[in-house]
Design a protein around this motif. Structure first.
Motif, PDB file in Angstrom:
ATOM      1  N   SER A 241       4.340  -1.959   8.846  1.00 25.52           N
ATOM      2  CA  SER A 241       3.951  -1.495   7.518  1.00 25.52           C
ATOM      3  C   SER A 241       2.429  -1.383   7.465  1.00 25.52           C
ATOM      4  O   SER A 241       1.747  -2.222   6.889  1.00 25.52           O
ATOM      5  CB  SER A 241       4.477  -2.450   6.440  1.00 25.52           C
TER       6      SER A 241
ATOM      7  N   GLU B 225       0.536  -1.202   3.901  1.00 20.59           N
ATOM      8  CA  GLU B 225       0.525  -2.463   3.169  1.00 20.59           C
ATOM      9  C   GLU B 225      -0.365  -3.492   3.859  1.00 20.59           C
ATOM     10  O   GLU B 225      -1.067  -4.274   3.199  1.00 20.59           O
ATOM     11  CB  GLU B 225       1.947  -3.005   3.018  1.00 20.59           C
TER      12      GLU B 225
ATOM     13  N   ASN C   5       2.025  -4.872  -6.115  1.00 19.92           N
ATOM     14  CA  ASN C   5       0.744  -4.447  -5.587  1.00 19.92           C
ATOM     15  C   ASN C   5      -0.120  -5.689  -5.429  1.00 19.92           C
ATOM     16  O   ASN C   5      -0.190  -6.517  -6.332  1.00 19.92           O
ATOM     17  CB  ASN C   5       0.106  -3.449  -6.569  1.00 19.92           C
TER      18      ASN C   5
ATOM     19  N   ARG D  74       3.152  -8.548  -1.003  1.00 18.02           N
ATOM     20  CA  ARG D  74       4.227  -7.557  -0.995  1.00 18.02           C
ATOM     21  C   ARG D  74       5.146  -7.685   0.204  1.00 18.02           C
ATOM     22  O   ARG D  74       5.895  -6.764   0.523  1.00 18.02           O
ATOM     23  CB  ARG D  74       3.671  -6.130  -1.074  1.00 18.02           C
TER      24      ARG D  74
ATOM     25  N   PHE E 268       4.693  -7.763   3.567  1.00 15.81           N
ATOM     26  CA  PHE E 268       4.507  -6.758   4.614  1.00 15.81           C
ATOM     27  C   PHE E 268       5.241  -7.163   5.883  1.00 15.81           C
ATOM     28  O   PHE E 268       5.320  -8.319   6.246  1.00 15.81           O
ATOM     29  CB  PHE E 268       3.014  -6.529   4.889  1.00 15.81           C
TER      30      PHE E 268
END
Length: 300
Positions: free
Chosen positions: A95, A98, A70, A89, A91
């Motif tokens: 996405s 995110e 996260n 993360r 991305f």
């Protein structure tokens, strides 16, 4: 560490906390490798949530290398706990959730009045192992939609040595008959040609929120990585507050060269004559010498 230097560093920590960096980029861009090199370790970081509670890794599915964190989580390496990292993360294009989380995180942490929560730098990793697809929709959205405010953004062209096989393929047959050192040298010179032709950096500089600088990272798994030292240099130079520069320098106590450059740069920034600066050192007051010593908080 002298009492004065200790107090100076404590004051910085009380005001800003630790130096906080957001690292961005798609999965397998080499983010974890970069962070380990910066912190001089082979270990994984410890992970804390936004409230400072340690995250139980057994409850996280997948692997760290796949970018499962996260963005609010804090990554801290035991080898250097003066730096806090946030992971985007990994991305990818499409996405949406995110991407929006990361965008909102930057908007909040770049301008928050809570100084200890503010991010101080953003590193965006773009791998060169697929240079033809280096800039994808995720990169376009980031540099067109994510306003970093005054937070400096540096692009890290990771896996830069992946361009070497492409360069070797462009060598003339006669070049391949040369001694190994010579034809490798010719191949190295072709890397720049391949990189320039791909037009990656110039495209990024034309985007709405263009990055301030770039660093090429090769030999990523070697402990003596010149690219990582250059990354620290450009990040320090891009910071618009001397206190933040000092905070980052204090977190990189093994990089004496960086300490020297910052100290001397601070000393001579108002003059073009190094000779006069050297004279001023010889006649400097104890207070001014102490200010100079602040750039070396880890030295007795």
């Amino acid at each position: 560490m002298s009492a004065e230097n200790t107090q100076c560093f404590k004051n910085l920590q009380e005001q800003f906390g630790r130096f906080r960096i957001l690292i961005v980029g798609r999965a397998n861009a080499g983010k974890t490798t970069i962070l380990r090199a910066i912190c001089n370790t082979t270990e994984n970081p410890e992970i804390y949530d936004g409230d400072g509670n340690k995250v139980d890794l057994s409850q996280i599915e997948g692997s760290m290398e796949r970018g499962i964190h996260n963005v609010e989580n804090e990554l801290v390496f035991r080898s250097n706990d003066k730096l806090i990292f946030h992971d985007s993360r990994g991305f990818e294009a499409g996405s949406e959730e995110e991407f929006l989380q990361m965008k909102n995180f930057i908007a909040d942490r770049a301008k928050t009045t809570i100084l200890k929560k503010r991010i101080h730098a953003i590193w965006y990793c773009i791998p060169m192992d697929e240079i033809e697809r280096a800039i994808q929709r995720s990169e376009e959205r980031f540099f067109d939609e994510c306003d970093p405010g005054n937070v400096p953004v540096a692009v890290l062209f990771t896996k830069f040595d992946a361009l070497l096989p492409k360069a070797m393929g462009k060598l003339a047959p006669a070049d391949r008959q040369l001694p190994l050192r010579d034809w490798l040298s010719k191949a190295e010179s072709l890397i720049e040609e391949i990189f320039d032709k791909a037009d990656v950096w110039s495209r990024l500089t034309l985007m709405k929120y263009a990055p301030r600088s770039c660093v090429r990272i090769k030999d990523m798994h070697k402990s003596s990585n010149e690219g990582c030292s250059k990354l620290l240099d450009v990040t320090t130079n891009a910071l618009n507050e001397e206190a933040l520069q000092m905070l980052l320098v204090s977190a990189q106590e093994v990089n004496i060269a960086l300490c020297v450059r910052c100290a001397v740069g601070n000393l001579i920034r108002d003059t073009d004559k190094v000779y006069n600066s050297l004279l001023s050192i010889a006649n400097m007051s104890e207070q001014r010498l102490q200010e100079l010593a602040w750039w070396f908080p880890h030295v007795q």
